[in-house]
Design a protein around this motif. Structure first.
Motif, PDB file in Angstrom:
ATOM      1  N   TYR A   1       0.835  -1.207   0.000  1.00  0.00           N
ATOM      2  CA  TYR A   1       0.000   0.000   0.000  1.00  0.00           C
ATOM      3  C   TYR A   1       0.868   1.255   0.000  1.00  0.00           C
ATOM      4  O   TYR A   1       0.532   2.248  -0.663  1.00  0.00           O
ATOM      5  N   ARG A   2       1.988   1.209   0.707  1.00  0.00           N
ATOM      6  CA  ARG A   2       2.893   2.368   0.694  1.00  0.00           C
ATOM      7  C   ARG A   2       3.500   2.553  -0.698  1.00  0.00           C
ATOM      8  O   ARG A   2       3.697   3.691  -1.141  1.00  0.00           O
ATOM      9  N   PHE A   3       3.771   1.451  -1.382  1.00  0.00           N
ATOM     10  CA  PHE A   3       4.310   1.595  -2.730  1.00  0.00           C
ATOM     11  C   PHE A   3       3.252   2.170  -3.669  1.00  0.00           C
ATOM     12  O   PHE A   3       3.575   2.978  -4.551  1.00  0.00           O
ATOM     13  N   ALA A   4       2.012   1.786  -3.482  1.00  0.00           N
ATOM     14  CA  ALA A   4       0.931   2.388  -4.272  1.00  0.00           C
ATOM     15  C   ALA A   4       0.866   3.892  -4.026  1.00  0.00           C
ATOM     16  O   ALA A   4       0.661   4.681  -4.960  1.00  0.00           O
ATOM     17  N   ASP A   5       1.058   4.308  -2.780  1.00  0.00           N
ATOM     18  CA  ASP A   5       1.083   5.740  -2.467  1.00  0.00           C
ATOM     19  C   ASP A   5       2.250   6.424  -3.173  1.00  0.00           C
ATOM     20  O   ASP A   5       2.123   7.568  -3.647  1.00  0.00           O
ATOM     21  N   PHE A   6       3.394   5.753  -3.226  1.00  0.00           N
ATOM     22  CA  PHE A   6       4.554   6.292  -3.948  1.00  0.00           C
ATOM     23  C   PHE A   6       4.215   6.498  -5.423  1.00  0.00           C
ATOM     24  O   PHE A   6       4.517   7.553  -6.005  1.00  0.00           O
ATOM     25  N   LEU A   7       3.555   5.523  -6.039  1.00  0.00           N
ATOM     26  CA  LEU A   7       3.171   5.659  -7.441  1.00  0.00           C
ATOM     27  C   LEU A   7       2.208   6.822  -7.634  1.00  0.00           C
ATOM     28  O   LEU A   7       2.308   7.566  -8.620  1.00  0.00           O
ATOM     29  N   SER A   8       1.288   6.977  -6.713  1.00  0.00           N
ATOM     30  CA  SER A   8       0.335   8.080  -6.798  1.00  0.00           C
ATOM     31  C   SER A   8       1.061   9.419  -6.682  1.00  0.00           C
ATOM     32  O   SER A   8       0.773  10.366  -7.427  1.00  0.00           O
ATOM     33  N   GLU A   9       1.999   9.507  -5.751  1.00  0.00           N
ATOM     34  CA  GLU A   9       2.761  10.751  -5.578  1.00  0.00           C
ATOM     35  C   GLU A   9       3.586  11.061  -6.828  1.00  0.00           C
ATOM     36  O   GLU A   9       3.765  12.223  -7.196  1.00  0.00           O
ATOM     37  N   ALA A  10       4.089  10.024  -7.495  1.00  0.00           N
ATOM     38  CA  ALA A  10       4.858  10.212  -8.727  1.00  0.00           C
ATOM     39  C   ALA A  10       3.963  10.515  -9.921  1.00  0.00           C
ATOM     40  O   ALA A  10       4.469  10.819 -10.999  1.00  0.00           O
ATOM     41  N   GLU A  11       2.650  10.405  -9.740  1.00  0.00           N
ATOM     42  CA  GLU A  11       1.656  10.573 -10.803  1.00  0.00           C
ATOM     43  C   GLU A  11       1.833   9.523 -11.898  1.00  0.00           C
ATOM     44  O   GLU A  11       1.642   9.790 -13.095  1.00  0.00           O
ATOM     45  N   ALA A  12       2.177   8.308 -11.470  1.00  0.00           N
ATOM     46  CA  ALA A  12       2.273   7.186 -12.395  1.00  0.00           C
ATOM     47  C   ALA A  12       0.881   6.726 -12.793  1.00  0.00           C
ATOM     48  O   ALA A  12      -0.090   6.889 -12.055  1.00  0.00           O
ATOM     49  N   THR A  13       0.803   6.100 -13.949  1.00  0.00           N
ATOM     50  CA  THR A  13      -0.463   5.557 -14.444  1.00  0.00           C
ATOM     51  C   THR A  13      -0.522   4.045 -14.305  1.00  0.00           C
ATOM     52  O   THR A  13      -1.605   3.470 -14.243  1.00  0.00           O
TER      53      THR A  13
ATOM     54  N   TYR B   1      -7.464  -0.583  -3.855  1.00  0.00           N
ATOM     55  CA  TYR B   1      -6.765   0.601  -3.355  1.00  0.00           C
ATOM     56  C   TYR B   1      -5.918   1.230  -4.459  1.00  0.00           C
ATOM     57  O   TYR B   1      -5.939   2.454  -4.656  1.00  0.00           O
ATOM     58  N   VAL B   2      -5.168   0.412  -5.182  1.00  0.00           N
ATOM     59  CA  VAL B   2      -4.316   0.920  -6.261  1.00  0.00           C
ATOM     60  C   VAL B   2      -5.167   1.631  -7.302  1.00  0.00           C
ATOM     61  O   VAL B   2      -4.858   2.752  -7.733  1.00  0.00           O
ATOM     62  N   ASN B   3      -6.251   1.009  -7.724  1.00  0.00           N
ATOM     63  CA  ASN B   3      -7.127   1.623  -8.728  1.00  0.00           C
ATOM     64  C   ASN B   3      -7.757   2.913  -8.216  1.00  0.00           C
ATOM     65  O   ASN B   3      -7.982   3.855  -8.999  1.00  0.00           O
ATOM     66  N   SER B   4      -8.035   2.975  -6.917  1.00  0.00           N
ATOM     67  CA  SER B   4      -8.643   4.193  -6.359  1.00  0.00           C
ATOM     68  C   SER B   4      -7.701   5.390  -6.458  1.00  0.00           C
ATOM     69  O   SER B   4      -8.144   6.542  -6.417  1.00  0.00           O
ATOM     70  N   LEU B   5      -6.401   5.114  -6.604  1.00  0.00           N
ATOM     71  CA  LEU B   5      -5.398   6.174  -6.748  1.00  0.00           C
ATOM     72  C   LEU B   5      -5.177   6.560  -8.205  1.00  0.00           C
ATOM     73  O   LEU B   5      -4.309   7.378  -8.516  1.00  0.00           O
ATOM     74  N   GLY B   6      -5.937   5.947  -9.111  1.00  0.00           N
ATOM     75  CA  GLY B   6      -5.784   6.251 -10.526  1.00  0.00           C
ATOM     76  C   GLY B   6      -4.670   5.478 -11.199  1.00  0.00           C
ATOM     77  O   GLY B   6      -4.200   5.876 -12.273  1.00  0.00           O
ATOM     78  N   VAL B   7      -4.252   4.373 -10.595  1.00  0.00           N
ATOM     79  CA  VAL B   7      -3.159   3.554 -11.124  1.00  0.00           C
ATOM     80  C   VAL B   7      -3.731   2.225 -11.603  1.00  0.00           C
ATOM     81  O   VAL B   7      -4.529   1.594 -10.906  1.00  0.00           O
TER      82      VAL B   7
END
Length: 479
Positions: A28-40, A192-198
């Motif tokens: 989940y923390r890595f998903a947050d990292f991807l979201s912060e990086a604005e990864a898709t 959770y990952v999808n909720s971040l737009g990833v």
């Protein structure tokens, strides 16, 4: 696919967890990292149930569809109220230790199984997934009793519809129960990952291993002798890089038999994987056009032959899946492979490490890219960019790459990432090792080697500065 960028990192490479990265808090923390990086995109390797006999390769798994029990998170079990006791304090593990992780987690899962924790939900899960879960459970129970592969079992056990003694049937039920935990945790993580737009990119190996529930249960769909031994095995022919070719050793499909059943065996697996991932990378896409088969027992791949694959007909049997597929069209690619990909309209792959051979027409050079591509600095089969630059390039190729980029400041990994982001390819994917600027000590896999692969793990959560750097490049280049 949407224009954007992604990061390639397998679940087992996450920090935290118990002896191996898992589906717990660090994911989940890595998903947050991807979201912060604005990864898709977040790309992973197959989640399949790996086996220590095959170096825990996700491409030589006990099942294409069963999740790896070693990746179950004990912390998530406790959070969900599905553990009998608090999880242990696990020792640190710089490298993934799959077998030890499973041995530890197995005891906790057996306690939950004996206590019938979450049993009603498990029974609903088992009913929905019975078509693959039932044979998988039986396979693992028999394998636990007799070892692997199934071709060495007693004759009665080699029949996938054989009834099991009560003791083995209970073990089969245990393995099915483990899958309930795995997919419960995966589905929560994916939401959770999808909720971040990833979006999550998964992976489908072209062939299952001989030592797998897939081949045992679907024997008539493979070229096998009456005793189960392969008549032919997979590989690739000799080329400039390998004078004897590569001998993968998995049985090859009996495509005529699959066609008679309208490819249902194959399309069900694809459909299942697309229910748990957003996109699927089709490993060794060229094998769907034509594949190299080698008579069983040959010491190398030299004496193989080309055999026709199913081509477009297979994919038309799963028409709805096409917008969510990616073709791994690397290696010896002939015009029929290119034409198949174009007819299907699915993106192919390009790799920057392959670009520097002095040939301006090299399809891996960025000026030859098209939009419908997923482009990489390197894949899980490559060295890291820094390791490749230091140990595998020639002075000539380094000069060519530097001239192409107009020089390089700030580390070769990031120069390659910037070049990758600047291309017209719809999707750019960066292995996490390159984003961290790591060398060959962080390599995930070295093809042609049997041991020491798939073990790399991050030392800790990625720095926020890395997310900021990726985000800045993504904004510059419209990703």
């Amino acid at each position: 696919m949407l224009r954007g960028f992604g990061v390639l990192l397998h679940i087992s490479s996450l920090p935290g967890g118990c002896l191996v990265g898992d589906l717990g808090p660090s994911a989940y923390r890595f998903a947050d990292f991807l979201s912060e990086a604005e990864a898709t995109y977040w790309q992973i390797l197959p989640l399949s149930h790996t086996l220590p006999e095959y170096d825990d390769s996700p491409y030589s798994a006990a099942s294409l569809l069963a999740g790896n029990p070693a990746l179950v998170s004990l912390e998530k079990m406790a959070q969900l109220g599905l553990a009998k006791r608090a999880p242990p304090s696990c020792p640190p593990a710089e490298r993934a230790r799959f077998a030890e992780a499973w041995e530890l987690k197995r005891r906790y899962l057996e306690e939950a199984f004996e206590g019938r924790l979450g049993w009603r939900d498990y029974e609903e899960f088992a009913a929905r997934n019975s078509w693959w879960l039932e044979p998988y459970g039986r396979y693992m129970a028999l394998r636990e009793a007799f070892g692997g592969p199934w071709t060495a079992w007693p004759a009665w056990a080699r029949r996938p519809n054989a009834d099991l003694p009560p003791r083995l049937e209970r073990r089969a039920d245990f393995y099915r129960y483990v899958q309930f935990h795995f997919w419960l945790q995966w589905e929560e993580l994916k939401r959770y990952v999808n909720s971040l737009g990833v979006f999550i990119i998964g992976d489908l190996p072209i062939y299952p291993a001989l030592d797998s529930a897939d081949v045992w249960e679907g024997q008539r769909y493979f070229k096998l002798a009456p005793d189960g031994a392969p008549l032919y095995v997979s590989g690739v022919p000799p080329d400039y890089y390998s004078p004897t070719g590569q001998l993968w050793g998995t049985p090859v499909y009996n495509w005529a038999e699959l066609r008679r059943d309208r490819y249902v065996w194959w399309t069900r697996r694809l459909t299942r994987l697309l229910s748990i991932f957003d996109y699927i990378r089709l490993d060794h896409f060229r094998g769907y056009a034509a594949y190299w088969e080698v008579p069983y027992g040959e010491p190398t791949a030299v004496r193989g032959r080309w055999a026709p694959g199913p081509g477009e007909e297979l994919f038309r049997a799963a028409e709805d899946a096409l917008p969510r597929l990616i073709a791994e069209d690397l290696g010896f690619i002939t015009p029929d492979v290119v034409e198949l990909r174009y007819r299907l309209g699915i993106p192919g792959m390009r790799v920057l490490q392959f670009a520097w051979d002095g040939n301006p027409a090299n399809e891996h050079k960025p000026h030859n890219y098209e939009r419908n591509l997923v482009a990489y600095t390197g894949t899980h089969d490559n060295n890291t960019t820094l390791g490749w630059w230091r140990e595998e390039t020639t002075p000539r190729s380094r000069r060519e790459a530097l001239a192409y980029m107009g020089g390089c400041r700030g580390g070769v990994s990031w120069c390659f990432i910037r070049l990758l982001f600047s291309t017209v390819a719809d999707v750019a994917v960066v292995p996490m090792q390159d984003a961290l600027g790591l060398g060959s000590e962080a390599r995930m896999n070295k093809p042609g080697t049997a041991r020491g692969n798939w073990k790399w793990r991050m030392a800790g959560d990625p720095p926020r500065a890395v997310a900021a750097r990726l985000r800045r490049l993504a904004r510059i280049y419209g990703r």
